[in-house]
Design a protein around this motif. Structure first.
Motif, PDB file in Angstrom:
ATOM      1  N   LYS A   6      -3.554  -4.655 -33.282  1.00  0.00           N
ATOM      2  CA  LYS A   6      -3.764  -3.998 -32.290  1.00  0.00           C
ATOM      3  C   LYS A   6      -3.966  -2.542 -32.568  1.00  0.00           C
ATOM      4  CE  LYS A   6      -3.238  -4.631 -27.329  1.00  0.00           C
ATOM      5  NZ  LYS A   6      -2.215  -5.237 -26.309  1.00  0.00           N
ATOM      6  N   ARG A  37      15.618  -5.031 -24.278  1.00  0.00           N
ATOM      7  CA  ARG A  37      14.662  -5.023 -23.200  1.00  0.00           C
ATOM      8  C   ARG A  37      14.754  -3.958 -21.992  1.00  0.00           C
ATOM      9  NH1 ARG A  37      14.392 -10.832 -22.353  1.00  0.00           N
ATOM     10  NH2 ARG A  37      16.170 -10.305 -21.187  1.00  0.00           N
ATOM     11  N   ARG A  41      11.937  -0.706 -21.788  1.00  0.00           N
ATOM     12  CA  ARG A  41      11.413  -0.345 -20.368  1.00  0.00           C
ATOM     13  C   ARG A  41      11.944   0.985 -19.727  1.00  0.00           C
ATOM     14  NH1 ARG A  41      12.521  -6.489 -18.058  1.00  0.00           N
ATOM     15  NH2 ARG A  41      10.884  -7.395 -19.481  1.00  0.00           N
ATOM     16  N   LYS A  44       9.571   3.356 -21.420  1.00  0.00           N
ATOM     17  CA  LYS A  44       8.273   3.288 -20.837  1.00  0.00           C
ATOM     18  C   LYS A  44       8.262   4.087 -19.350  1.00  0.00           C
ATOM     19  CE  LYS A  44       4.532   0.260 -21.689  1.00  0.00           C
ATOM     20  NZ  LYS A  44       4.556   0.034 -23.174  1.00  0.00           N
ATOM     21  N   ARG A  45       9.438   3.757 -18.652  1.00  0.00           N
ATOM     22  CA  ARG A  45       9.471   4.417 -17.145  1.00  0.00           C
ATOM     23  C   ARG A  45       9.405   6.040 -17.416  1.00  0.00           C
ATOM     24  NH1 ARG A  45      12.923   0.260 -15.949  1.00  0.00           N
ATOM     25  NH2 ARG A  45      14.859   1.456 -16.641  1.00  0.00           N
TER      26      ARG A  45
ATOM     27  N   SER B 258      16.615 -12.427 -18.854  1.00  0.00           N
ATOM     28  CA  SER B 258      15.337 -12.819 -18.847  1.00  0.00           C
ATOM     29  C   SER B 258      15.016 -13.843 -17.651  1.00  0.00           C
ATOM     30  CB  SER B 258      14.638 -13.420 -20.010  1.00  0.00           C
ATOM     31  OG  SER B 258      15.492 -14.621 -20.229  1.00  0.00           O
ATOM     32  N   ASP B 262       8.776 -12.475 -16.132  1.00  0.00           N
ATOM     33  CA  ASP B 262       9.519 -11.233 -16.075  1.00  0.00           C
ATOM     34  C   ASP B 262       8.500 -10.421 -16.368  1.00  0.00           C
ATOM     35  OD1 ASP B 262      11.421  -9.321 -16.231  1.00  0.00           O
ATOM     36  OD2 ASP B 262      12.344 -10.052 -17.930  1.00  0.00           O
ATOM     37  N   GLY B 308       8.429   0.151 -15.932  1.00  0.00           N
ATOM     38  CA  GLY B 308       8.556   0.030 -17.437  1.00  0.00           C
ATOM     39  C   GLY B 308       7.919  -1.145 -17.957  1.00  0.00           C
ATOM     40  N   TYR B 309       7.417  -2.238 -17.237  1.00  0.00           N
ATOM     41  CA  TYR B 309       6.999  -3.425 -17.808  1.00  0.00           C
ATOM     42  C   TYR B 309       6.214  -3.556 -18.824  1.00  0.00           C
ATOM     43  CZ  TYR B 309       9.824  -6.839 -14.693  1.00  0.00           C
ATOM     44  OH  TYR B 309      10.586  -7.425 -14.230  1.00  0.00           O
ATOM     45  N   GLU B 310       6.293  -4.250 -19.630  1.00  0.00           N
ATOM     46  CA  GLU B 310       5.298  -4.324 -20.845  1.00  0.00           C
ATOM     47  C   GLU B 310       4.290  -5.415 -20.649  1.00  0.00           C
ATOM     48  OE1 GLU B 310       8.329  -6.349 -20.495  1.00  0.00           O
ATOM     49  OE2 GLU B 310       9.019  -4.647 -21.712  1.00  0.00           O
ATOM     50  N   ASP B 337      -4.449  -1.107 -22.326  1.00  0.00           N
ATOM     51  CA  ASP B 337      -4.529  -1.097 -23.897  1.00  0.00           C
ATOM     52  C   ASP B 337      -3.940   0.247 -24.445  1.00  0.00           C
ATOM     53  OD1 ASP B 337      -5.702  -3.339 -24.764  1.00  0.00           O
ATOM     54  OD2 ASP B 337      -7.581  -2.271 -25.291  1.00  0.00           O
ATOM     55  N   GLU B 339      -1.551   1.910 -22.934  1.00  0.00           N
ATOM     56  CA  GLU B 339      -0.240   1.959 -22.633  1.00  0.00           C
ATOM     57  C   GLU B 339       0.724   1.024 -23.406  1.00  0.00           C
ATOM     58  OE1 GLU B 339       1.436   4.127 -21.048  1.00  0.00           O
ATOM     59  OE2 GLU B 339      -0.399   5.306 -20.521  1.00  0.00           O
ATOM     60  N   ASN B 340       0.137   0.132 -24.139  1.00  0.00           N
ATOM     61  CA  ASN B 340       0.525  -1.134 -24.859  1.00  0.00           C
ATOM     62  C   ASN B 340       1.179  -2.184 -24.175  1.00  0.00           C
ATOM     63  OD1 ASN B 340       0.549  -1.339 -27.698  1.00  0.00           O
ATOM     64  ND2 ASN B 340       1.541   0.968 -27.783  1.00  0.00           N
ATOM     65  N   ILE B 341       0.361  -2.256 -22.763  1.00  0.00           N
ATOM     66  CA  ILE B 341       0.903  -3.435 -21.889  1.00  0.00           C
ATOM     67  C   ILE B 341       0.074  -4.439 -21.969  1.00  0.00           C
ATOM     68  CG2 ILE B 341       1.042  -3.619 -19.230  1.00  0.00           C
ATOM     69  CD1 ILE B 341       1.533  -0.762 -19.022  1.00  0.00           C
ATOM     70  N   SER B 342       0.401  -5.700 -21.746  1.00  0.00           N
ATOM     71  CA  SER B 342      -0.618  -6.773 -21.975  1.00  0.00           C
ATOM     72  C   SER B 342      -0.650  -7.245 -20.631  1.00  0.00           C
ATOM     73  CB  SER B 342       0.295  -7.994 -22.802  1.00  0.00           C
ATOM     74  OG  SER B 342       1.399  -8.399 -22.286  1.00  0.00           O
ATOM     75  N   GLN B 362      -9.646 -12.158 -24.241  1.00  0.00           N
ATOM     76  CA  GLN B 362      -9.544 -12.279 -25.705  1.00  0.00           C
ATOM     77  C   GLN B 362      -8.930 -11.042 -26.096  1.00  0.00           C
ATOM     78  OE1 GLN B 362     -12.594 -13.429 -28.077  1.00  0.00           O
ATOM     79  NE2 GLN B 362     -12.383 -15.746 -27.719  1.00  0.00           N
ATOM     80  N   ILE B 364      -7.316  -9.222 -24.481  1.00  0.00           N
ATOM     81  CA  ILE B 364      -5.818  -9.335 -23.946  1.00  0.00           C
ATOM     82  C   ILE B 364      -5.198 -10.201 -24.721  1.00  0.00           C
ATOM     83  CG2 ILE B 364      -4.549  -9.796 -21.730  1.00  0.00           C
ATOM     84  CD1 ILE B 364      -7.438  -9.268 -20.323  1.00  0.00           C
ATOM     85  N   LYS B 366      -4.380 -14.241 -26.897  1.00  0.00           N
ATOM     86  CA  LYS B 366      -4.791 -15.770 -27.111  1.00  0.00           C
ATOM     87  C   LYS B 366      -3.641 -16.554 -27.046  1.00  0.00           C
ATOM     88  CE  LYS B 366      -7.965 -15.447 -29.906  1.00  0.00           C
ATOM     89  NZ  LYS B 366      -8.835 -15.039 -30.878  1.00  0.00           N
ATOM     90  N   LEU B 402     -14.731 -21.747 -29.859  1.00  0.00           N
ATOM     91  CA  LEU B 402     -15.607 -20.708 -30.443  1.00  0.00           C
ATOM     92  C   LEU B 402     -14.648 -19.482 -30.626  1.00  0.00           C
ATOM     93  CD1 LEU B 402     -19.378 -21.289 -29.444  1.00  0.00           C
ATOM     94  CD2 LEU B 402     -18.293 -21.777 -31.807  1.00  0.00           C
TER      95      LEU B 402
END
Lengths: 239, 618
Positions: A6, A37, A41, A44-45, B258, B262, B308-310, B337, B339-342, B362, B364, B366, B402
């Motif tokens: 990425k 973790r 976060r 990030k915050r 966790s 989460d 602050g979640y990823e 993208d 913010e490096n957040i998925s 995609q 996002i 796989k 594909l």
């Protein structure tokens, strides 16, 4: 189909920071893994731009050279972080502390000075309550840690399909009593124990207290512990 | 020793102690001396499960947004901590204040699945309260419950003071405000009977004690009649009409340990246009309402910044039915993208899964691809109104292969009405066709040389407020025979098969369509030690069987009986706005394998009033 990481080639410049943080109160129940973790976060915050590792699975560069046992408080846990920008130390500290979980505070921010492998000793403040009067516990504990030999049971990694085993070892050279006092609140012990971020001997206070409890047949029914200092081989604070 | 200190010492000896001590970012702590109404929001399962629940996050934020109300979180302890609590006389407490919840004004349970019912009883008991509503006195909290299972709350009628039907964003505050007004003083509670009598006048509030149930000789219900004038004959569920403007939290409690889900979650739409005949959610959350693209984008950004979640996930029953899905994803992907957040998109349907959409996803992430054809043949898919054709499944799989996917998960149900062995074979055939499709694609264009298909089969459980509410559940023998037949029909080692525990499905069927008499069984099972029933390691069906026997209640009466269209069902006095005559019509069509169009294609007259904010309702 070729996958492209990425952030391939995005940023190779990074600024290293060494921070220390305190971990007290309810925060002592955050495990080492969970702490990683929680810190990610928090950054990030705080909107602090962390440098991500440049692989196929980029992750934020945050590192804890030492692990702190679950349930133990600390005044000075070290943490290394790589940021994309050069920022004022004070600004980093205040932005993080504004969004930090309850019980965790950044205490210092600076550039890394020592090497992780320089870490040699930690000081702990431990309060115990036992089934004996505090003065008696004090007397026996002082005796226990002043003896020529301090034998503890060290847990050995169980071999496949074997039961867990213990080995008795003498930890005399790894223990130094710094102070001890008794009050109605229990017995307060200040003690210095061997600590290592590498493969050197690492001594936790738990087996020490277990050995004490067994040797003197004393039941310990309350323990609270806090790491107060981390020292390098040369006797200086780890910074 | 103070409760907090006591808990802290004991936590040193339990698994994952961070679950029991609170203090997470986003948790709300107030000064209890400045608070008028305290609400203990209980999720009747462990922290790991309950903290993933979106409804709790919404209602937690909503209540705490009112200055003088304080809502706290409460979860069921794992067995190790429960034992510690009991040995040391620690009552169930709220995670924010660590105060015992028996001192709160309200204890509220969310009922997400039937197998959590014994946990409700257990948590009341751990709180130090009698489990039966009639045994709780005026100096104890009002015990309320809501959530999807409240659409047939009868098995819990003896334990709960009042049920909240439908969406909670408005009615929860109305209820708390009534309570606040009726309080004689800050530290005094209103008289419970009087409070319940007034509460029964609020739309969407069902007080079971105000209704008498009589039975026919054959065990079916004769009548459900209100026994006070304030109680309406029919209790109607609540709906948020302006869904775009409804309260949504700008912060979540961010756990340390966790948990199952989460991540930040943003709700994009409520309700479903599809009308799959087995699906309760498809009917009880009607009508279909959407949020604006801007609203969703704003809420996503806010939540990510605050937590602050990823990872952020879009929540709905069917995200691809969102009208502006492509524009929405475009907006969101730009932000995530950077913010490096998925971004994750569960609940995508096969039939409108376009190439363009796939491309977006995609970018996002796989992971595996999951389809729920639910039935193996087109005929049976028509019966259940799952309007997905084999060509669509194949077309989507092709796109996916594909696009680099090589793992496919397929969900099916066994024991659907009218199902034959041919339908079972259809499941195996579909799996085989997908494998053949994969290998028909040129090696250079697909990913790898190894396809993995997981087929997961669940036993069909007929649910209230669906066209199949009349249907019997297939018997154990029928299901075992079908599982065996499916196993024999599978010829490829690339297909992995798994199925659900049969006992669990039977119990779900009984509790889902049970009446008030089933409550005795729940009580008896709990007394025998049944708790955390949704966990394989704790589920103990023999104990449940004993409980049924001792109460003289036959599970087959509830699970395996066909109900006639004119039978009074235990939930018939509750109005979820989709009419029973629609369900009857749909049931008849199911038996003729006739499909019904979805709301987008045209209205099928399910009974939802036009003024409820539905996108396709007139």
């Amino acid at each position: 189909m070729a996958d492209v990481p990425k952030n391939q080639g995005l940023n190779l410049t990074r600024y290293m920071y060494r921070m220390t943080f305190s971990k007290k109160g309810r925060a002592k129940f955050i495990s080492h893994l969970d702490l990683m973790r929680a810190m990610q976060r928090t950054f990030k915050r705080a909107g602090l731009p962390i440098w991500y590792t440049q692989g196929f699975n980029p992750h934020p560069y945050i590192m804890f050279p030492l692990a702190l046992s679950l349930g133990v408080e600390s005044e000075i846990e070290p943490m290394d972080v790589a940021l994309l920008e050069k920022l004022e130390n004070e600004e980093i500290k205040s932005r993080l502390n504004m969004v930090m979980p309850e019980g965790i505070r950044i205490e210092t921010v600076g550039e890394p000075v020592c090497d992780h492998l320089d870490i040699y000793r930690s000081d702990y403040e431990i309060i115990i309550k036992t089934d004996r009067p505090p003065e008696e516990t004090l007397k026996f504990f002082s005796e226990f840690v002043s003896a020529d030999e301090i034998i503890i049971k060290k847990r050995l990694k169980p071999k496949k399909n074997r039961r867990e085993t213990h080995r008795e070892i003498d930890v005399r050279e790894y223990v130094k009593l710094l102070g001890i006092e008794a009050s109605n609140e229990g017995v307060k012990i200040n003690i210095r124990l061997a600590t290592s971020a590498g493969n050197d001997f690492n001594l936790n206070y738990t087996p020490l207290l277990d050995a004490f409890s067994e040797k003197y047949n004393i039941d310990i029914n309350y323990i609270s512990a806090k790491r107060t200092k981390i020292l390098c081989r040369n006797g200086e604070n780890f910074i | 020793m103070e409760l907090k200190e006591k808990i802290e010492q004991l936590l040193l000896n339990v698994q994952k102690p961070a679950r029991y001590i609170g203090g997470e970012v986003g948790s709300v702590v107030k000064d209890k001396n400045k608070v008028d109404v305290r609400f203990a929001f209980c999720f009747p399962d462990t922290y790991d499960v309950g903290m993933s629940h979106l409804g709790m996050k919404i209602l937690y934020g909503l209540k705490n947004n009112v200055e003088n109300y304080w809502c706290e979180r409460v979860f069921a302890p794992e067995k190790d901590f429960e034992n510690v609590m009991q040995e040391n006389n620690i009552p169930l407490y709220g995670l924010e204040s660590l105060d015992p919840i028996k001192d709160f004004d309200f204890i509220g349970f969310t009922l997400q699945y039937e197998l959590s019912y014994t946990n409700v009883l257990n948590m009341l008991d751990l709180a130090g309260l009698p489990v039966l509503a009639k045994d709780r006195t005026d100096d104890m909290p009002v015990v309320v419950a809501g959530g999807p299972c409240a659409c047939n709350p009868e098995p819990l009628a003896d334990f709960i003071d009042l049920f909240i039907l439908g969406e909670g964003e408005e009615v929860n505050l109305e209820l708390m405000s009534l309570y606040e007004k009726m309080k004689p003083a800050r530290d005094k509670r209103p008289e419970k009977y009087e409070f319940l009598r007034q509460a029964a006048k609020i739309k969407g509030i069902y007080v079971p004690a105000f209704y008498d149930v009589s039975y026919n000789d054959d065990g079916t219900i004769k009548a459900v009649t209100p026994n006070i004038p304030e109680a309406p004959e029919k209790i109607t569920k609540r709906i948020i009409k302006d869904f775009d403007k409804v309260y949504y939290p700008d912060s979540f409690v961010v756990p340390f340990t966790s948990i199952v889900h989460d991540r930040a979650v943003v709700e994009v739409l409520r309700g479903c246009i599809r009308g799959c005949r087995f699906c309760q959610a498809g009917f009880i959350y009607r009508p279909f309402r959407e949020k604006e693209v801007d609203t969703i984008s704003r809420q996503t950004k806010y939540l990510c910044e605050q937590t602050g979640y990823e990872e952020v996930s879009l929540s709905s029953l069917s995200t691809s039915d969102y009208r502006e899905i492509e524009m929405l994803l475009e907006n969101l992907v730009d932000y995530t993208d950077k913010e490096n957040i998925s971004l994750s998109l569960p609940s995508l349907r096969i039939d409108n899964f376009s190439e363009k959409l796939l491309e977006k996803i995609q970018r996002i992430r796989k992971s595996g691809l999951t389809f729920a054809p639910e039935a193996g043949t087109q005929r049976l898919r028509d019966v259940i109104n799952k309007n997905v054709s084999e060509e669509e499944i194949m077309e989507t799989c092709k796109l996916a292969f594909l696009g680099g996917y090589s793992q496919v998960k397929l969900y099916f149900m066994l024991g659907l009405p009218t199902e034959t062995m041919e339908d079972i074979e259809g499941i195996a055939e579909l799996g085989k066709k997908i494998i053949d499709l994969y290998y028909s694609i040129d090696k250079s264009k697909r990913n790898g040389n190894n396809i993995q298909i997981s087929i997961s089969t669940a036993t069909f459980v007929p649910k209230p407020f669906t066209p199949f509410e009349f249907e019997p559940q297939a018997t154990r023998e029928e299901i075992s025979a079908k599982q065996k037949h499916l196993l024999e029909s599978l010829s490829s080692r690339k297909i992995k098969l798994s199925y659900h525990n049969q006992d669990v499905s039977v119990l779900e069927a009984v509790l889902a369509r049970g009446d008030r008499r089933v409550g005795q069984v729940v009580l008896r099972a709990w007394e025998k030690g049944c708790v955390l029933d949704s966990w394989d390691e704790y589920f103990d069906f023999p104990k449940w069987q004993e409980a049924f026997d001792e109460c003289g209640i036959d599970p087959e009466f509830y699970a395996n009986r066909f109900r006639s269209y004119d039978e009074i069902l235990p939930w018939d006095h509750l109005d979820y706005l989709v009419s029973k005559s629609f369900f009857v019509r749909e049931n008849k069509k199911a038996h003729e394998a006739m499909t019904t169009r979805n709301c987008k294609e045209g209205c099928s007259g399910c009974g939802i009033p036009k003024d409820c904010g539905g996108v396709y309702c007139g």
